[in-house]
Design a protein around this motif. Structure first.
Motif, PDB file in Angstrom:
ATOM      1  N   GLY A 105      37.294  27.243  28.969  1.00  0.00           N
ATOM      2  CA  GLY A 105      36.543  26.567  29.378  1.00  0.00           C
ATOM      3  C   GLY A 105      37.049  25.256  30.761  1.00  0.00           C
ATOM      4  O   GLY A 105      35.900  25.339  31.095  1.00  0.00           O
ATOM      5  N   LEU A 158      47.207  42.141  39.520  1.00  0.00           N
ATOM      6  CA  LEU A 158      46.205  41.499  39.032  1.00  0.00           C
ATOM      7  C   LEU A 158      45.453  40.489  39.649  1.00  0.00           C
ATOM      8  O   LEU A 158      45.261  39.578  40.264  1.00  0.00           O
ATOM      9  N   HIS A 159      46.496  39.710  40.204  1.00  0.00           N
ATOM     10  CA  HIS A 159      47.111  38.796  40.716  1.00  0.00           C
ATOM     11  C   HIS A 159      47.019  38.579  42.623  1.00  0.00           C
ATOM     12  O   HIS A 159      47.433  37.983  43.182  1.00  0.00           O
ATOM     13  N   LYS A 160      45.779  40.173  43.026  1.00  0.00           N
ATOM     14  CA  LYS A 160      45.729  40.458  43.715  1.00  0.00           C
ATOM     15  C   LYS A 160      47.716  40.509  45.118  1.00  0.00           C
ATOM     16  O   LYS A 160      47.636  40.252  46.412  1.00  0.00           O
ATOM     17  N   ILE A 216      37.368  24.788  33.950  1.00  0.00           N
ATOM     18  CA  ILE A 216      37.430  25.676  35.045  1.00  0.00           C
ATOM     19  C   ILE A 216      38.532  25.311  36.245  1.00  0.00           C
ATOM     20  O   ILE A 216      38.713  24.147  36.768  1.00  0.00           O
ATOM     21  N   ARG A 241      35.568  34.341  34.883  1.00  0.00           N
ATOM     22  CA  ARG A 241      37.235  34.043  35.417  1.00  0.00           C
ATOM     23  C   ARG A 241      38.940  35.260  34.283  1.00  0.00           C
ATOM     24  O   ARG A 241      39.580  35.421  35.334  1.00  0.00           O
ATOM     25  N   ARG A 242      38.330  35.843  32.774  1.00  0.00           N
ATOM     26  CA  ARG A 242      38.792  36.856  32.607  1.00  0.00           C
ATOM     27  C   ARG A 242      39.213  37.997  33.790  1.00  0.00           C
ATOM     28  O   ARG A 242      39.928  39.535  33.982  1.00  0.00           O
ATOM     29  N   SER A 296      37.167  38.552  37.066  1.00  0.00           N
ATOM     30  CA  SER A 296      37.668  38.957  37.754  1.00  0.00           C
ATOM     31  C   SER A 296      38.229  39.632  38.826  1.00  0.00           C
ATOM     32  O   SER A 296      38.260  40.234  39.648  1.00  0.00           O
ATOM     33  N   SER A 297      39.897  39.549  38.333  1.00  0.00           N
ATOM     34  CA  SER A 297      40.686  40.418  38.903  1.00  0.00           C
ATOM     35  C   SER A 297      41.526  41.786  38.158  1.00  0.00           C
ATOM     36  O   SER A 297      42.122  42.235  38.746  1.00  0.00           O
ATOM     37  N   ILE A 319      30.923  32.362  32.835  1.00  0.00           N
ATOM     38  CA  ILE A 319      32.532  31.623  33.691  1.00  0.00           C
ATOM     39  C   ILE A 319      33.358  31.828  33.207  1.00  0.00           C
ATOM     40  O   ILE A 319      34.062  32.735  33.948  1.00  0.00           O
ATOM     41  N   HIS A 320      33.470  31.782  32.186  1.00  0.00           N
ATOM     42  CA  HIS A 320      35.215  32.739  31.056  1.00  0.00           C
ATOM     43  C   HIS A 320      35.250  33.921  31.256  1.00  0.00           C
ATOM     44  O   HIS A 320      36.027  34.604  31.798  1.00  0.00           O
TER      45      HIS A 320
END
Lengths: 153, 778
Positions: free
Chosen positions: B9, B60-62, B11, A137-138, A140-141, A133-134
């Protein structure tokens, strides 16, 4: 041609003719690196752009650049890669490799980026799995990071 | 502060609309501000790394699309401002095209200067913006399939400035550019750097729909249109004002200028197009006018041998399709015209001469022929020189010149005879005092004329006659020159053409040997020696031009008849089965005549000798009538008249004619002229032989030629049919023409007649199924 690499390596380590100072990191984790603008320009589109647009960031006749969003230990790998085209990722903490991946994307270091991505998938498979997950998330963009993204899914 | 610095960690949903928007706004505000600073040339206060990271984070943030569109907006806004505040105020006064209010285009030049600055500013800014937005280019532009930011900048510049919908910038720009070019064409000095900057700008901008440069879509066509118009007007003006050489210089200069212009500040792609326009307007459209310019056009240039001008015309006119064709046909027509004039002087001369042929002016005939050939040669020389110095030895021109020469040379039906006479003249006496090289070059030149003759068989016939006379009368100056000439003819026409000529040479050599043997034979012989020295040349009848069947009759004096008999016995003793026929019309004799004043040695023709010897038996004052002489000597009428003329009407009057006059007529009386005096002891009586044939002789020669042609045509037909066995009519005709054209141009009617004759004689037959096909009958 090992001599060539060695000579370039010592150019980085014992530089006395450097013309660029790069301050890397933030808060307590800050380090200043010395480098040669001509090597940086030749090796990275990002640095070429930076160095072309910093006419007034001069400090003692040297160009001063701040790069706060990259941690020093990762930048060290990048700089070494810029000088001698070599990295040894197996010695690195795996989270540094992940950071390296992200930083090399930002700095347009495609070769290094691909290498780090493949390294994580192939050599740090279990860690990636445990921290799925970490990791996702890092990265994904990062639109260029499809391989690792797919790997996580 | 970065979203990446979230505790590990933990989420969270990847996007919180509010915070993301705030983040975007914050980042974007900074970037927009930065771009504005860059536009204000305040880039130095900015931190490149920070701006880069802002853009990086946005992508990066679309938020790449928002960033991209935002940048487009900021740049557009800026360019709109530039248009209003800088470009529009720089518009040239009262319209760029009005050169009256703006005579030296200063307003226009200033406008271009402003545009140059605006353009340079824009590109400099765009380079910086591109660097800052590098991550956007790489990640967003690529995936969204939109132009990279620098190209976006170019497109915005195109739409907001160059093709502004709000201000007539485009009109002004194009008009100013065209005006500047016009000024330069009118020899004004313009600032080329400004023009070049605008042109380069247009070259760098791309038209969205055609994908071609804006230069090509907006500027080039207008430039070419105005250029067409400009040169159309100028062409008409120049043609009216200047003579041909000046005109061509102007055109040359214009072509150069346009080429230079393209090289200095237009696109290379325009070069062929503008060249075509100048060539079309200044050359193609005025080809004929310039060629035909009175006193200065092509013909006057040729007349005055203006090689530079001719060369310039050749080069210039070669640029356009019809140029060389027009030149070629004009020059060819001119050659034909000059040739016609040469032919006319000859015909007028010969007809005039024909009227007083009896005057005994025996030189005129040959003189006319020699002059005709010399004039043709001079003409040939002239055009060889033109070809060499002005026309780069262009093969096409050479061919067309040759055709023109061929045309007028063959228009003169006497040209084969004339050329042969010219060679005769040169080989007889013309060569005296000339070196071997000069001889050779004269003969070489003559050969070039020979090439133009269509009726080479006619030439051959004359050449044989003239050569025969030269050989038999010992008039030939140099054996080497004779053989050289025959060698040249051989090269031109092959050995068949010259075997007979060479045979004639052989006969001469053998005869000289024969005479040596004859003398020995006489010395040893017990027979009574002839009272005169006899010298005989034995000619092989097939080699020589004499007609055996019409062998001239003549009653020789008895002494001579006897001597001839002796030789005949000697010769036939050695060569049995041969037949000797005496050609009394070809011989000469040396006789001694006693006059009141002194004795003279007379060198005369055989006929003249026969005539003179008749007077030996006569008393002083006793005359002989024309009819008596004719009856007693049996000399053919034409020959008799000519020889009597030589004796009674020419320079040395050995005989006196009654009544006086230049013509010999029936009923004339002749007396031996006892009172004859002459300064020299030895006298040569020239025979009045019109060297150019009389009409009768010409007709005879014609008939002989026609007869020979019939044989040659039949021989060719048989040769071809023997080889092919069967052949269609038209193909056969074509093949016969091909085989014979090196000698003469056979007309199809002649060939057809010969084919029919051969069918009659059963060499050929018509095929049973198809009457157009012939079979060979072995």
């Amino acid at each position: 041609y090992s001599n060539l690499l060695q000579d370039f390596s010592s150019m980085l380590d014992d530089a006395d003719d450097h013309d660029v100072l790069i301050q890397v990191g933030e808060n307590q984790d800050i380090e200043e690196f010395r480098a040669h603008s001509n090597i940086l320009r030749a090796r990275s589109k990002y640095f070429k752009a930076v160095l072309s647009n910093v006419s007034n960031d001069l400090f003692n006749g040297k160009i001063k650049i701040k790069k706060s969003n990259i941690i020093p230990s990762v930048f060290k790998i990048i700089l070494k890669y810029a000088y001698i085209g070599e990295v040894n990722l197996s010695e690195q903490p795996v989270k540094n490799v992940l950071e390296l991946l992200i930083a090399s994307d930002e700095l347009h270091l495609e070769e290094l980026f691909e290498y780090a991505q493949d390294f994580l998938i192939e050599n740090r498979t279990s860690w990636v799995q445990h921290n799925l997950i970490h990791v996702f998330r890092r990265v994904s963009s990062l639109s260029n990071c499809k391989k690792l993204q797919n790997h996580c899914i | 502060m970065s979203s990446r610095k979230q505790p590990k960690g933990k989420i969270r949903p990847p996007k919180k609309p509010n915070s993301a928007d705030a983040q975007f706004n914050d980042n974007w505000d900074r970037l927009a501000q930065a771009i504005r600073e860059i536009h204000k040339k305040n880039a130095s206060i900015l931190s490149f790394e920070e701006l880069y990271r802002n853009a990086y984070n946005m992508v990066l943030h679309k938020n790449g699309d928002k960033l991209y569109n935002g940048v487009r907006e900021v740049i557009t806004q800026h360019l709109e401002e530039v248009a209003v505040s800088q470009v529009v105020p720089a518009f040239p006064l009262s319209g760029a095209s009005s050169s009256q209010t703006n005579p030296n285009g200063a307003g226009g030049a200033n406008f271009l200067k402003v545009l140059k600055t605006v353009w340079e500013d824009h590109t400099t800014c765009m380079l910086m913006i591109r660097d800052i937005l590098m991550y956007m280019d790489r990640v967003y532009a690529k995936t969204a399939n939109v132009p990279l930011v620098y190209d976006l900048g170019l497109d915005l510049f195109r739409d907001t400035i160059v093709r502004s919908q709000n201000y007539p910038i485009q009109n002004h720009l194009l008009e100013v550019l065209l005006q500047q070019i016009k000024l330069e064409r009118e020899n004004e000095i313009i600032d080329r750097t400004n023009v070049k900057a605008s042109i380069d700008m247009l070259l760098e901008l791309t038209d969205a729909s055609t994908k071609d440069t804006v230069y090509a879509t907006d500027f080039e066509n207008k430039f070419l249109e105005t250029s067409s118009e400009y040169y159309r007007v100028e062409g008409q003006m120049l043609v009216g004002e200047y003579d041909a050489p000046e005109y061509m210089k102007k055109v040359d200069k214009r072509l150069n200028e346009e080429e230079q212009r393209v090289r200095h500040y237009l696109s290379q792609t325009t070069e062929p197009k503008i060249r075509n326009i100048v060539e079309e307007e200044l050359i193609s459209k005025h080809l004929k006018t310039v060629i035909e310019m009175e006193n200065s056009g092509l013909i006057p240039m040729l007349r005055n041998e203006k090689m530079d001008d001719l060369g310039r015309m050749y080069k210039l006119f070669g640029r356009v399709v019809k140029g060389h064709d027009e030149m070629k046909s004009a020059i060819s027509d001119y050659i034909r015209e000059l040739g016609k004039a040469i032919n006319e002087t000859v015909t007028s001369n010969t007809t005039a001469e024909g009227g007083n042929a009896a005057s005994g002016d025996k030189q005129t005939g040959a003189t006319v022929a020699v002059r005709w050939v010399q004039e043709v040669l001079d003409l040939k020389d002239k055009f060889d020189k033109v070809q060499n110095l002005a026309l780069s030895n262009d093969k096409a021109f050479q061919t067309s010149f040759n055709e023109a020469f061929e045309y007028f040379i063959n228009k003169n039906s006497k040209s084969p005879e004339f050329i042969s006479l010219f060679i005769d003249d040169n080989l007889k006496k013309g060569l005296k005092g000339k070196t071997e090289e000069e001889v050779d070059s004269v003969l070489d030149k003559t050969i070039t004329l020979f090439r133009f003759i269509g009726e080479k068989d006619v030439f051959e016939r004359y050449y044989k006659q003239h050569l025969a006379k030269r050989l038999l009368l010992g008039r030939s100056v140099s054996d080497d020159a004779e053989r050289g000439m025959i060698g040249k003819l051989k090269v031109e026409c092959g050995y068949q053409f010259t075997t007979k000529l060479e045979g004639m040479f052989n006969d001469m050599r053998i005869s000289s040997d024969t005479m040596t043997d004859f003398k020995e034979y006489l010395d040893k012989s017990v027979l009574e020696k002839p009272k005169l020295d006899l010298s005989v040349t034995v000619l092989t009848s097939t080699f020589w031009p004499m007609n055996l069947s019409a062998s001239p009759r003549c009653n020789l004096p008895p002494e001579l008849t006897k001597a001839c008999g002796t030789f005949q016995n000697f010769y036939l003793g050695r060569h049995s089965g041969r037949r000797l026929t005496w050609q009394s019309n070809m011989g000469t004799a040396d006789i001694r005549g006693s006059f009141k004043a002194r004795k003279h040695e007379l060198n005369v023709s055989t006929y003249q000798m026969v005539i003179l010897l008749m007077f030996n038996d006569k008393q002083d004052g006793e005359s002989l009538s024309y009819e008596q002489i004719k009856g007693e000597s049996d000399i053919p009428e034409a020959d008799l008249k000519r020889n009597l003329q030589s004796l009674a009407c020419a320079k040395y009057k050995i005989l006196v004619k009654e009544p006086k006059g230049k013509e010999i007529n029936p009923g004339d009386q002749f007396n031996f002229n006892n009172d004859f005096t002459a300064p020299l002891q030895r006298i040569k009586i020239q025979t009045v032989a019109s060297k150019v044939e009389s009409e009768g002789e010409r007709k005879e020669t014609r008939e002989k030629v026609e007869e020979a042609r019939k044989h040659q045509t039949e021989a060719a037909i048989v040769r071809i049919m023997k080889d092919r066995k069967t052949m269609e009519h038209n193909l056969l005709i074509a093949e016969v023409v091909k085989q014979l054209q090196s000698r003469f141009m056979p007309n199809p009617a002649l060939i057809k007649k010969r084919i029919e004759a051969l069918i009659e004689r059963e060499y050929l037959e018509r095929a049973t199924g198809d009457r157009r096909v012939y079979n060979y009958l072995a």
